[in-house]
Design a protein around this motif. Structure first.
Motif, PDB file in Angstrom:
ATOM      1  N   THR A 234      11.329  -7.898   4.306  1.00  0.00           N
ATOM      2  CA  THR A 234      12.539  -7.275   3.648  1.00  0.00           C
ATOM      3  C   THR A 234      11.555  -6.869   2.153  1.00  0.00           C
ATOM      4  N   VAL A 235      11.644  -5.656   2.146  1.00  0.00           N
ATOM      5  CA  VAL A 235      10.991  -4.670   1.180  1.00  0.00           C
ATOM      6  C   VAL A 235      11.973  -3.701   0.332  1.00  0.00           C
ATOM      7  N   GLU A 236      11.912  -3.712  -1.032  1.00  0.00           N
ATOM      8  CA  GLU A 236      12.630  -2.456  -1.750  1.00  0.00           C
ATOM      9  C   GLU A 236      11.490  -1.176  -2.445  1.00  0.00           C
ATOM     10  N   GLN A 237      12.255  -0.202  -2.336  1.00  0.00           N
ATOM     11  CA  GLN A 237      11.797   1.298  -2.916  1.00  0.00           C
ATOM     12  C   GLN A 237      11.547   1.112  -4.712  1.00  0.00           C
TER      13      GLN A 237
ATOM     14  N   ALA B 121       0.702  -0.839   0.210  1.00  0.00           N
ATOM     15  CA  ALA B 121       0.024   0.239  -0.041  1.00  0.00           C
ATOM     16  C   ALA B 121       0.972   0.905   0.362  1.00  0.00           C
ATOM     17  N   LEU B 122       1.995   1.181   0.596  1.00  0.00           N
ATOM     18  CA  LEU B 122       3.259   2.875   0.472  1.00  0.00           C
ATOM     19  C   LEU B 122       3.669   2.400  -0.867  1.00  0.00           C
ATOM     20  N   GLY B 123       3.564   1.523  -1.416  1.00  0.00           N
ATOM     21  CA  GLY B 123       4.594   1.384  -2.569  1.00  0.00           C
ATOM     22  C   GLY B 123       5.807   0.713  -2.405  1.00  0.00           C
ATOM     23  N   LEU B 124       5.990  -0.169  -1.529  1.00  0.00           N
ATOM     24  CA  LEU B 124       7.397  -0.962  -1.533  1.00  0.00           C
ATOM     25  C   LEU B 124       6.802  -2.295  -1.371  1.00  0.00           C
ATOM     26  N   VAL B 125       7.859  -3.043  -2.460  1.00  0.00           N
ATOM     27  CA  VAL B 125       7.475  -3.835  -3.058  1.00  0.00           C
ATOM     28  C   VAL B 125       8.391  -5.436  -1.816  1.00  0.00           C
ATOM     29  N   PRO B 126       7.623  -6.901  -1.389  1.00  0.00           N
ATOM     30  CA  PRO B 126       7.470  -7.359  -0.211  1.00  0.00           C
ATOM     31  C   PRO B 126       8.957  -8.532  -1.569  1.00  0.00           C
TER      32      PRO B 126
ATOM     33  N   VAL C 172      -0.468   8.174   6.010  1.00  0.00           N
ATOM     34  CA  VAL C 172      -0.469   7.917   4.409  1.00  0.00           C
ATOM     35  C   VAL C 172      -2.012   7.878   4.781  1.00  0.00           C
ATOM     36  N   PHE C 173      -2.282   7.172   5.311  1.00  0.00           N
ATOM     37  CA  PHE C 173      -4.387   6.810   5.423  1.00  0.00           C
ATOM     38  C   PHE C 173      -4.255   7.428   6.129  1.00  0.00           C
TER      39      PHE C 173
END
Length: 107
Positions: free
Chosen positions: A32-35, A13-18, A59-60
């Motif tokens: 672990t996530v990527e921006q 939801a925050l635009g991060l990629v698990p 944000v929400f």
């Protein structure tokens, strides 16, 4: 929905990629996530990290409320309710209430 699923939903939801699940998620409560694809990687843990949970509130636009949980003959204890987008979730843990409310809004 379990803790891992809720954490992933919040990250996305925050635009991060698990990109990786911690093998000991039940202990560490982090993924672990990527921006963005190919972006920098870092640990994301809103169930234990106050700053990550607060980012979800901001944000929400979640509303937070503290309330007494009264049991029969028990000392009252405090709980938290997070609400937004016509959803709400209550829990003893403020961070858990925030994470699960956000995940419910996103589903």
């Amino acid at each position: 929905m379990n803790d891992l699923e809720a954490t992933k939903i919040c990250a996305m939801a925050l635009g991060l990629v698990p990109v990786d699940e911690s093998k000991d998620f039940e202990v560490s409560k982090e993924i672990t996530v990527e921006q963005g694809l190919g972006g920098p990687r870092y640990k994301y843990a809103p169930l234990i990290d106050g700053a990550s949970a607060l980012e979800l509130v901001e944000v929400f636009g979640l509303n937070l409320e503290r309330f007494a949980i009264l049991g029969s003959g028990e000392k009252p204890r405090w709980g938290w309710r997070a609400s937004g987008g016509y959803k709400e979730y209550a829990d003893d843990s403020l961070k858990r209430a925030i994470v699960f409310c956000t995940a419910m809004i996103q589903k």
